[in-house]
Design a protein around this motif. Structure first.
Motif, short mmCIF file in Angstrom:
data_model
loop_
_atom_site.label_atom_id
_atom_site.label_comp_id
_atom_site.label_asym_id
_atom_site.label_seq_id
_atom_site.Cartn_x
_atom_site.Cartn_y
_atom_site.Cartn_z
N LYS A 3 0.85 -1.26 -0.31
CA LYS A 3 -0.05 -0.43 -0.23
C LYS A 3 1.29 1.42 0.18
O LYS A 3 0.40 2.38 -0.92
N PHE A 4 1.53 1.33 0.59
CA PHE A 4 2.72 2.08 1.21
C PHE A 4 3.41 2.55 -0.20
O PHE A 4 3.03 3.87 -0.37
N LEU A 5 3.85 1.50 -1.39
CA LEU A 5 3.84 1.76 -2.51
C LEU A 5 3.71 2.03 -3.25
O LEU A 5 4.23 2.89 -4.48
N LEU A 6 2.66 2.11 -3.84
CA LEU A 6 1.31 2.36 -4.63
C LEU A 6 0.79 3.64 -3.53
O LEU A 6 0.70 4.53 -4.70
N ARG A 7 0.73 3.96 -2.55
CA ARG A 7 0.12 5.71 -3.05
C ARG A 7 1.94 6.28 -2.74
O ARG A 7 1.44 7.70 -3.77
N TRP A 8 2.93 5.51 -2.84
CA TRP A 8 3.72 6.63 -3.30
C TRP A 8 3.66 7.02 -4.46
O TRP A 8 4.22 8.24 -5.56
N ILE A 9 3.87 5.78 -5.90
CA ILE A 9 3.79 6.18 -7.58
C ILE A 9 2.46 6.56 -7.31
O ILE A 9 2.69 7.21 -8.81
N ALA A 10 1.72 6.45 -6.48
CA ALA A 10 0.07 7.22 -6.83
C ALA A 10 -0.10 8.93 -7.05
O ALA A 10 0.19 9.74 -7.83
N SER A 11 1.14 8.84 -6.04
CA SER A 11 1.37 10.31 -5.56
C SER A 11 2.04 11.32 -6.86
O SER A 11 2.81 12.44 -7.25
N ALA A 12 3.42 10.63 -7.10
CA ALA A 12 4.73 10.65 -7.74
C ALA A 12 3.96 11.03 -8.96
O ALA A 12 4.65 11.54 -10.12
N ALA A 13 3.21 10.05 -9.40
CA ALA A 13 2.70 9.50 -10.93
C ALA A 13 1.57 10.82 -10.63
O ALA A 13 1.19 12.44 -12.52
N SER A 14 0.89 11.47 -10.36
CA SER A 14 -0.05 12.65 -10.17
C SER A 14 1.05 13.58 -9.98
O SER A 14 0.48 14.96 -10.88
N ILE A 15 2.01 14.04 -9.60
CA ILE A 15 2.28 15.20 -9.26
C ILE A 15 3.01 15.26 -11.15
O ILE A 15 3.66 16.18 -11.46
N TYR A 16 3.35 14.19 -11.84
CA TYR A 16 3.89 14.24 -12.79
C TYR A 16 2.89 14.58 -13.94
O TYR A 16 2.55 14.72 -15.21
N ILE A 17 2.17 14.36 -13.79
CA ILE A 17 0.57 14.22 -14.73
C ILE A 17 0.13 15.69 -14.31
O ILE A 17 0.19 16.34 -15.73
N THR A 18 0.54 16.41 -13.40
CA THR A 18 0.19 17.97 -12.90
C THR A 18 1.21 18.82 -14.05
O THR A 18 0.53 19.75 -14.52
#
Length: 116
Positions: A3-18
């Protein structure tokens, strides 16, 4: 741990998409987005509550809308700390923080990662 890794990847992807959606938000690569996600998470845990406490009267008067400014300020601080991540202007940071939140919610839903 997953879950931690998935949250981290989701956060990073969100920053990248933004960053891809905004003309004044720059990121050099996904590695910078991963580091920015860590720094943003730490800033949201440590810096944001202190700022919210000090600006509580303004937040009450604006019925919580000043929180958007605080989120933008924390994102701007993160961009200042991470090389390869840059935001031009506080207003851009405020708008980017709103979009970042929306993108993060959508990606977390797609990945099946819920907040505990």
């Amino acid at each position: 741990m997953t879950k931690f890794l998935l949250r981290w990847i989701a956060s990073a992807a969100s920053i990248y998409i933004t960053a891809a959606l905004f003309e004044n938000v720059y990121i050099t690569g996904f590695d910078a987005a991963m580091l920015a996600a860590v720094i943003l998470g730490i800033a949201n845990m440590i810096v944001k509550p202190i700022i919210v406490l000090f600006t509580l009267p303004i937040n009450i008067v604006t019925l919580g809308l000043f929180t958007l400014v605080i989120n933008g300020f924390v994102l701007k601080i993160t961009a200042g700390l991470v090389s390869g991540f840059m935001i031009n202007g506080l207003f851009t940071a405020i708008l980017a923080s709103v979009v970042l939140s929306i993108v993060h919610v959508v990606l977390s839903g797609i990945l099946g990662v819920k907040k505990d």
